[in-house]
Design an enzyme around this catalytic site. Structure first.
Site, PDB file in Angstrom:
ATOM      1  N   ASP A   6     -42.945-104.065 -46.831  1.00 21.93           N
ATOM      2  CA  ASP A   6     -43.853-104.764 -47.735  1.00 21.93           C
ATOM      3  C   ASP A   6     -44.362-106.083 -47.174  1.00 21.93           C
ATOM      4  O   ASP A   6     -45.394-106.590 -47.606  1.00 21.93           O
ATOM      5  CB  ASP A   6     -43.145-105.010 -49.072  1.00 21.93           C
ATOM      6  CG  ASP A   6     -42.788-103.709 -49.773  1.00 21.93           C
ATOM      7  OD1 ASP A   6     -43.665-102.834 -49.864  1.00 21.93           O
ATOM      8  OD2 ASP A   6     -41.624-103.555 -50.197  1.00 21.93           O
ATOM      9  N   THR A  23     -48.604-105.026 -34.103  1.00 23.71           N
ATOM     10  CA  THR A  23     -48.500-106.468 -34.350  1.00 23.71           C
ATOM     11  C   THR A  23     -47.445-107.062 -33.412  1.00 23.71           C
ATOM     12  O   THR A  23     -46.410-106.444 -33.142  1.00 23.71           O
ATOM     13  CB  THR A  23     -48.137-106.767 -35.811  1.00 23.71           C
ATOM     14  OG1 THR A  23     -46.884-106.146 -36.141  1.00 23.71           O
ATOM     15  CG2 THR A  23     -49.211-106.239 -36.731  1.00 23.71           C
ATOM     16  N   SER A  62     -37.626-101.781 -44.530  1.00 26.06           N
ATOM     17  CA  SER A  62     -36.420-101.590 -45.336  1.00 26.06           C
ATOM     18  C   SER A  62     -36.749-101.398 -46.804  1.00 26.06           C
ATOM     19  O   SER A  62     -36.165-100.562 -47.487  1.00 26.06           O
ATOM     20  CB  SER A  62     -35.485-102.800 -45.179  1.00 26.06           C
ATOM     21  OG  SER A  62     -35.090-102.984 -43.842  1.00 26.06           O
TER      22      SER A  62
END
Length: 617
Positions: free
Chosen positions: A212, A185, A243
């Protein structure tokens, strides 16, 4: 009697032969293959020495490959088994073991290879939970080789996602013969753009190597498609590259896999050995937007820690610890009106001063249809996505009916082809009121062999003993759901500018935090909701009110590692189907799945089992 027959079936020898174990060509081993695994022992052992039998369990095996000897004149053929086994009794970490069994019974390589290939085919099938019976061994074929798209966010967390993939993930996918194509990405929102136009039929699933945030992007991208009802059932796998990694932590936790000392390895192992399972989503509404969440909605101290620690993203999850200490020392409080539709009758504390009225020991199972007064709401929410007409229910429970790919080799031969829909192979300012109150007050290997490999076609079927849910057949209903382009229904929610229904409970108070969470982990070492499951069909609404001492608040955060915080009198937990949060403090932070959204009123309801995740449960 049935258990005895099943055990005899599992221990029945399907294949047996004599092989040497590379690199010791002079030592022969008697090798036996059953449905549970492989056992082998040395044939020429010393007299008066007990026979030492070793074993390889298929619950630990990720792949098998045939090889040729290094010398051109060597006719030997090998089948190499790649197994990730626990070292010692602590079962804290898996390590890779490669067992290469060689055969040189024939003078030419091709004949030796045929035997090794037969063993390989059976091993691969059994390691993927595909049942092979004794009369099917000679005709057993390798499962197909679907392709997965791997999305990597190189800037996630400490910025090591690409390195993690190359060093740990890629070799394990190669061992498992999983085809993949990597896409890096390049900017925020890139993953969402990709999945909005992705031809889902060209892929077997999507694997995300990131935190996430990228998972949140992908889910909302899929839900923005016209064919959202079909697209959201596209299988998603996750590997820790950020993280937070809350989804990865939750998947490992529910699979019984360790998270330390090597979370990447264990997450990749789960990905390889996965089934396609339903996972709950939550539909969220704000004054300006409708979004979809897989993890949590945070407000108060938890949201502040998440958002304000962004400046320390480069140090990984340590940033959360540092900002937790800072925010407790400079404690803020916030006023809000919190409303919710409880799953069952649950008492709230009065003014945050009484002792906790509901204890949540761990582990615990819930019966979510325990309150008859909420049956109408339950019927509505568990039929989300169903387009056909349905009748009301007197009683019911959520049944997930899965169409499984054949798990018996004879099914393959009957159908004339092998299904291709499970992941199995590889391609190459002072904004807040300061609080003046100081300190005032695993699946085991055996379990891995029991389930079927699911293809992810799941419908929501509320089963009742006296009522029929759908007037149409199940198959017709599935077709209608997957082809629907209608907006996502939200039967439990009133418009944000209107009052909540009278079946809801509302409390207005000063809080330290409010958290709606639907997975066990909120982040590394944060087992905030230890009883949550991937698809238990409910939201855990957690509240900490003003008046909690800093010492008690610190203990709550410290006990996040074990989940024991739920027994604190200052920590309230309400299981609900829907909620609304209206902040009355002028400024603050609201985080959805770790992403900051505009501050203001927000409400949500559960969408049970709507999405699909690659996991083990």
């Amino acid at each position: 009697m049935t258990e005895q027959i099943n055990m005899e079936n599992k221990t029945q020898v399907l294949l047996e032969g004599y092989f040497f174990l590379f690199p010791l060509r002079l030592t022969k081993y008697d090798v036996k293959l059953t449905k549970q695994g492989i056992t082998f022992y040395e044939l020429q052992q010393k007299k008066n020495v007990l026979k030492t039998e070793k074993s390889i369990h298929f619950g630990d095996v990720v792949g098998c490959r045939c090889k040729k000897g290094k010398s051109e004149n060597d006719p030997s053929a090998y089948f190499s088994i790649f197994s990730y086994q626990f070292k010692g009794k602590s079962k804290r970490k898996r390590s890779k073991y490669e067992f290469s069994f060689g055969l040189c019974d024939f003078q030419n390589f091709e004949d030796n290879l045929k035997v090794c290939q037969k063993w390989r085919n059976v091993i691969v099938c059994l390691s993927r939970n595909i049942v092979v019976n004794s009369n099917e061994v000679e005709f057993c074929m390798l499962p197909p080789s679907p392709t997965v798209l791997v999305l990597i966010n190189p800037h996630s967390g400490p910025g090591k996602a690409q390195q993690i993939f190359e060093s740990t993930v890629k070799p394990m996918l190669d061992d498992a013969d999983i085809d993949y194509k990597v896409l890096i990405t390049e900017y925020a929102g890139h993953a969402s753009e990709v999945v909005k136009t992705l031809k889902l039929e060209d892929w077997s699933g999507l694997v995300i190597v990131s935190g996430d945030g990228l998972i949140y992007e992908v889910i909302n991208g899929l839900m923005s498609r016209k064919d959202w009802a079909k697209a959201i059932k596209f299988p998603i796998g996750c590997l820790p590259g950020g993280s937070g990694n809350a989804l990865c932590c939750s998947v490992n936790y529910l699979a019984g896999e360790p998270m330390d000392p090597d979370m990447v390895l264990h997450s990749t192992f789960v990905l390889i050995k996965h089934k396609i399972l339903p996972i709950d989503l939550v539909l969220l509404q704000t004054p300006t937007d409708q979004i979809y969440s897989f993890l949590s909605v945070a407000w108060g101290i938890i949201a502040d820690i998440d958002y304000e620690s962004e400046k320390l993203r480069s140090i990984g999850s340590t940033r959360f610890t540092l900002y937790t200490i800072m925010r407790i020392l400079k404690l803020r409080t916030y006023r809000a009106r919190v409303s919710f539709l409880p799953v069952s009758d649950q008492k709230l504390k009065e003014n945050g001063k009484s002792s906790k009225t509901v204890k949540f020991p761990r582990p615990r199972r819930y019966t979510i249809f325990s309150n008859d007064s909420n049956q109408e709401a339950l019927n509505s929410v568990y039929n989300v996505g169903c387009v056909g007409k349905f009748k009301s229910l007197d009683e019911g429970d959520l049944r997930i009916r899965s169409q499984s790919m054949p798990t018996n080799m004879s099914d393959y031969m009957t159908q004339g082809e092998i299904p291709t829909n499970s992941l199995t192979s590889k391609s190459d300012n002072k904004l807040y009121e300061e609080n003046e109150d100081e300190d005032s007050g695993h699946h085991s290997g055996d379990e891995a062999l029991n389930g079927d490999v699911e293809n992810g076609l799941v419908d929501f079927n509320l089963n009742s003993t006296t009522n029929e849910v759908f007037e149409d057949s199940v198959d017709e209903t599935i077709s209608m759901i997957t082809e629907s382009a209608d907006p996502v229904p939200s039967p439990l929610l009133s418009p944000l500018d209107e009052d909540v229904p009278n079946t809801w409970t509302t409390v207005e108070d000063d809080f330290v935090t409010a958290l709606a969470i639907y997975l066990p982990y909120l982040g590394p070492d944060n087992l905030v909701s230890p009883d949550s499951k991937l698809n238990d069909g409910c939201i855990n609404l957690m509240l900490v009110r003003k008046g909690v001492s800093k010492n008690e608040l610190l203990n709550i955060f410290l006990q996040f590692t074990t989940g024991e915080h739920i027994n604190s009198p200052a920590f309230e937990v309400i299981k609900c189907l829907a909620f609304r949060l209206v902040p009355l403090t002028e400024k603050g932070n609201i985080m959805v799945d770790g992403e900051r959204i505009d501050y203001g009123p927000i409400q949500g309801q559960i969408l049970p089992g709507l999405a699909r995740i690659m996991a083990i449960q």
